[in-house]
Design a protein around this motif. Structure first.
Motif, PDB file in Angstrom:
ATOM      1  N   ASP A  60       0.829  -1.206   0.000  1.00  0.00           N
ATOM      2  CA  ASP A  60       0.000   0.000   0.000  1.00  0.00           C
ATOM      3  C   ASP A  60       0.866   1.260   0.000  1.00  0.00           C
ATOM      4  O   ASP A  60       0.614   2.208  -0.741  1.00  0.00           O
ATOM      5  CB  ASP A  60      -0.898  -0.038   1.238  1.00  0.00           C
ATOM      6  CG  ASP A  60      -2.053   0.923   1.118  1.00  0.00           C
ATOM      7  OD1 ASP A  60      -2.593   1.043   0.009  1.00  0.00           O
ATOM      8  OD2 ASP A  60      -2.403   1.565   2.118  1.00  0.00           O
ATOM      9  N   ARG A  63       2.930   1.671  -3.352  1.00  0.00           N
ATOM     10  CA  ARG A  63       2.114   1.927  -4.539  1.00  0.00           C
ATOM     11  C   ARG A  63       1.537   3.333  -4.525  1.00  0.00           C
ATOM     12  O   ARG A  63       1.181   3.863  -5.567  1.00  0.00           O
ATOM     13  CB  ARG A  63       0.961   0.926  -4.620  1.00  0.00           C
ATOM     14  CG  ARG A  63       1.401  -0.435  -5.043  1.00  0.00           C
ATOM     15  CD  ARG A  63       0.210  -1.290  -5.310  1.00  0.00           C
ATOM     16  NE  ARG A  63      -0.550  -0.755  -6.415  1.00  0.00           N
ATOM     17  CZ  ARG A  63      -1.187  -1.499  -7.305  1.00  0.00           C
ATOM     18  NH1 ARG A  63      -1.165  -2.789  -7.194  1.00  0.00           N
ATOM     19  NH2 ARG A  63      -1.856  -0.957  -8.267  1.00  0.00           N
ATOM     20  N   ASN A  64       1.389   3.929  -3.342  1.00  0.00           N
ATOM     21  CA  ASN A  64       0.687   5.205  -3.244  1.00  0.00           C
ATOM     22  C   ASN A  64       1.602   6.398  -3.031  1.00  0.00           C
ATOM     23  O   ASN A  64       1.128   7.501  -2.797  1.00  0.00           O
ATOM     24  CB  ASN A  64      -0.361   5.153  -2.140  1.00  0.00           C
ATOM     25  CG  ASN A  64      -1.577   4.388  -2.575  1.00  0.00           C
ATOM     26  OD1 ASN A  64      -2.137   4.656  -3.627  1.00  0.00           O
ATOM     27  ND2 ASN A  64      -1.977   3.407  -1.798  1.00  0.00           N
ATOM     28  N   ILE A  65       2.914   6.166  -3.044  1.00  0.00           N
ATOM     29  CA  ILE A  65       3.850   7.283  -2.912  1.00  0.00           C
ATOM     30  C   ILE A  65       4.614   7.391  -4.229  1.00  0.00           C
ATOM     31  O   ILE A  65       5.070   6.379  -4.762  1.00  0.00           O
ATOM     32  CB  ILE A  65       4.812   7.048  -1.722  1.00  0.00           C
ATOM     33  CG1 ILE A  65       4.023   7.107  -0.415  1.00  0.00           C
ATOM     34  CG2 ILE A  65       5.915   8.080  -1.710  1.00  0.00           C
ATOM     35  CD1 ILE A  65       4.832   6.761   0.795  1.00  0.00           C
ATOM     36  N   PRO A  66       4.732   8.608  -4.781  1.00  0.00           N
ATOM     37  CA  PRO A  66       5.404   8.758  -6.069  1.00  0.00           C
ATOM     38  C   PRO A  66       6.809   8.176  -6.045  1.00  0.00           C
ATOM     39  O   PRO A  66       7.517   8.293  -5.043  1.00  0.00           O
ATOM     40  CB  PRO A  66       5.455  10.270  -6.268  1.00  0.00           C
ATOM     41  CG  PRO A  66       4.400  10.823  -5.410  1.00  0.00           C
ATOM     42  CD  PRO A  66       4.238   9.881  -4.261  1.00  0.00           C
ATOM     43  N   ILE A  68       9.462   9.126  -7.502  1.00  0.00           N
ATOM     44  CA  ILE A  68      10.552  10.104  -7.371  1.00  0.00           C
ATOM     45  C   ILE A  68      10.790  10.444  -5.896  1.00  0.00           C
ATOM     46  O   ILE A  68      11.923  10.647  -5.463  1.00  0.00           O
ATOM     47  CB  ILE A  68      10.244  11.360  -8.232  1.00  0.00           C
ATOM     48  CG1 ILE A  68      11.498  12.209  -8.415  1.00  0.00           C
ATOM     49  CG2 ILE A  68       9.145  12.193  -7.679  1.00  0.00           C
ATOM     50  CD1 ILE A  68      11.343  13.273  -9.489  1.00  0.00           C
ATOM     51  N   VAL A  69       9.715  10.453  -5.094  1.00  0.00           N
ATOM     52  CA  VAL A  69       9.856  10.712  -3.657  1.00  0.00           C
ATOM     53  C   VAL A  69      10.591   9.543  -2.985  1.00  0.00           C
ATOM     54  O   VAL A  69      11.496   9.737  -2.164  1.00  0.00           O
ATOM     55  CB  VAL A  69       8.475  10.948  -3.011  1.00  0.00           C
ATOM     56  CG1 VAL A  69       8.594  11.060  -1.511  1.00  0.00           C
ATOM     57  CG2 VAL A  69       7.840  12.203  -3.581  1.00  0.00           C
ATOM     58  N   PHE A  73      14.210   9.690  -1.189  1.00  0.00           N
ATOM     59  CA  PHE A  73      14.301   9.165   0.177  1.00  0.00           C
ATOM     60  C   PHE A  73      15.539   8.282   0.299  1.00  0.00           C
ATOM     61  O   PHE A  73      16.343   8.435   1.222  1.00  0.00           O
ATOM     62  CB  PHE A  73      13.031   8.373   0.487  1.00  0.00           C
ATOM     63  CG  PHE A  73      12.970   7.817   1.883  1.00  0.00           C
ATOM     64  CD1 PHE A  73      12.502   8.585   2.924  1.00  0.00           C
ATOM     65  CD2 PHE A  73      13.365   6.516   2.143  1.00  0.00           C
ATOM     66  CE1 PHE A  73      12.426   8.076   4.209  1.00  0.00           C
ATOM     67  CE2 PHE A  73      13.303   5.997   3.416  1.00  0.00           C
ATOM     68  CZ  PHE A  73      12.834   6.774   4.450  1.00  0.00           C
TER      69      PHE A  73
END
Lengths: 223, 223
Positions: A60, A63-66, A68-69, A73
């Motif tokens: 979850d 899949r829900n965080i871009p 590139i971020v 990180f």
């Protein structure tokens, strides 16, 4: 300025080097995401609620965080905790982790589609759980989910262009350099667009062939 | 002098970045929805030259990295046509086009999901092609399309993060700025990732609620 692709000719070897780097990163990330995907899918379909819950949280989140971020990180974060790896390794790790989340979902639905009778038969035959997973569940799940896994892989190839933002000169990164060398960004990026599109088209054709080959004995119901 | 610690103003910056991301996401989704639907309607009417052209364009947009499309519009177009393209304009053009390509696919399959018999009987009753589309196909196709559309929008929200690369000050760019100032990558990227995650979940929730409403007429009402 008229549209003229021929000025790119002297830069082709340089671009091919970038393409090779893209191919290497994608191949490694494919292996990585398959391994992670299999593990996570096994956890998600396990009977332990804690493990399946943990696997769900992982899928979850990633899949829900871009992407590139996630990439930033790892790229800025890893040195902070004393892990010094180059941009290529960071990129492959990030791609594998993100790709693992997507492929685990695909493999999971492949596992859930297996006829429970097959697994019951294996249990009755006295096979242990790991053996059932390795010899029965995995081969069936993997070959039925080849096609969706293929689209995950194609997405992986397209996503790998984002690695150019962490100083990695893969295909997009090299194209950026060529564009600023020649002052012909339109030609460079138009060619790049078509190159990526034809590359992924070829990959999807190959996956279709592979899918038909692996499932040739059960064609009527799969096709 | 450089503030290495977080200040209350950082919250304002993050909110601003989130606002820019959200505004661009909503605007480009809306434009993409309109364009993609128009493309699907053109296909429905089987307009001679346009239909294959749109199919090809959609394939090209779906099968190439958004980053390359962004570079083509932001760096390529100004060089070729001698015009000025601001980062925000480039972002709007690219993201709208990309979203339109995916919405086109969803809209086409939604239109095709309606049974031939319905369309034929409507034609027998003397409805024109437009009336069939408007009164028979559109309401049902909408209910069919909401599910895949929600998935697409969650994905497109993450794609918006790429526009930070061409200098739009969205949430990811703010993350970059904060990261370079505070040198605390784990905290910064966790917050940015968390904001994206929550937004994606809200989009998914909104889609699920809308789907429930649109499917209300087929829901089980009890005996």
């Amino acid at each position: 300025m008229p549209f003229d692709v021929t000025i790119l000719a002297p830069h082709v070897p340089f671009l091919l080097k970038g393409a090779l780097l893209t191919a290497e990163a994608c191949a490694l990330a494919l292996v990585g995401s398959l391994i992670i995907g299999l593990l996570v899918a096994a956890l998600r379909t396990s009977s332990s609620p804690l493990l399946s819950r943990a696997a769900f949280v992982y899928v979850d989140l990633f899949r829900n965080i871009p992407f590139i971020v996630q990439l930033f990180f790892f790229f800025y974060g890893l040195p902070e905790i004393g892990i010094y790896v180059d941009a290529f390794t960071t990129g492959v790790i990030a791609l594998s982790i993100a790709g693992g989340a997507f492929s685990s979902d695909v493999i999971r639905s492949g596992i859930l589609a297996i006829d429970t009778g097959i697994i019951e038969a294996a249990e009755v035959s006295g096979l242990s759980k790991p053996v059932i997973f390795r010899k029965i569940v995995m081969p069936i799940a993997l070959r039925t989910s080849i096609r969706p896994l293929g689209s995950v892989f194609i997405n992986l190839v397209l996503t790998s262009s984002i690695l150019s933002t962490i100083t990695l000169n893969e295909l997009t990164g090299s194209a950026k350099i060529v564009a600023s060398d020649t002052f012909r960004p339109f030609e460079v990026y138009a060619v790049l667009l078509i190159a990526y599109a034809s590359l992924t088209y070829l990959v999807s054709l190959a996956i279709g062939v592979l899918h038909r080959r692996l499932n040739r004995d059960r064609m009527p119901e799969v096709a | 002098m450089r503030y290495t610690s977080f200040t209350p103003y950082d919250f304002v910056l993050l909110a601003q970045g989130l606002g820019v991301s959200l505004a661009l996401f909503l605007a480009t989704s809306l434009i993409g929805l309109v364009i993609g639907t128009i493309w699907a309607v053109i296909r429905f009417y089987r307009v001679p030259v346009l239909t294959p052209f749109i199919a090809f364009l959609a394939e090209l947009l779906k099968n190439s990295p958004v980053l390359v499309q962004l570079f083509l519009v932001f760096f390529g177009l100004p060089a070729l046509l001698k015009i000025n393209v601001t980062p925000v304009e480039a972002a709007v053009i690219t993201l709208s086009g990309n979203t339109a390509a995916f919405i086109y696919v969803i809209a086409v399959s939604a239109i095709e999901s309606i049974g031939r018999d319905q369309i034929e009987s409507a034609r027998v009753f003397g409805l024109s092609r437009w009336q069939v589309l408007h009164h028979i196909i559109a309401p049902q196709a909408m209910a069919f399309a909401v599910g895949p559309l929600t998935g697409l929008l969650v994905n497109q929200l993450q794609v918006t993060s790429l526009i930070s690369v061409i200098g739009v000050v969205d949430l990811t760019k703010i993350g970059n700025i904060l990261n370079l100032r505070t040198l605390k990558p784990f905290i910064v990227w966790t917050i940015v990732g968390g904001l994206y995650y929550v937004t994606a979940k809200l989009v998914a929730l909104g889609g699920a609620m809308l789907e429930k409403r649109l499917r209300a007429h087929t829901a089980w009402k009890g005996l």
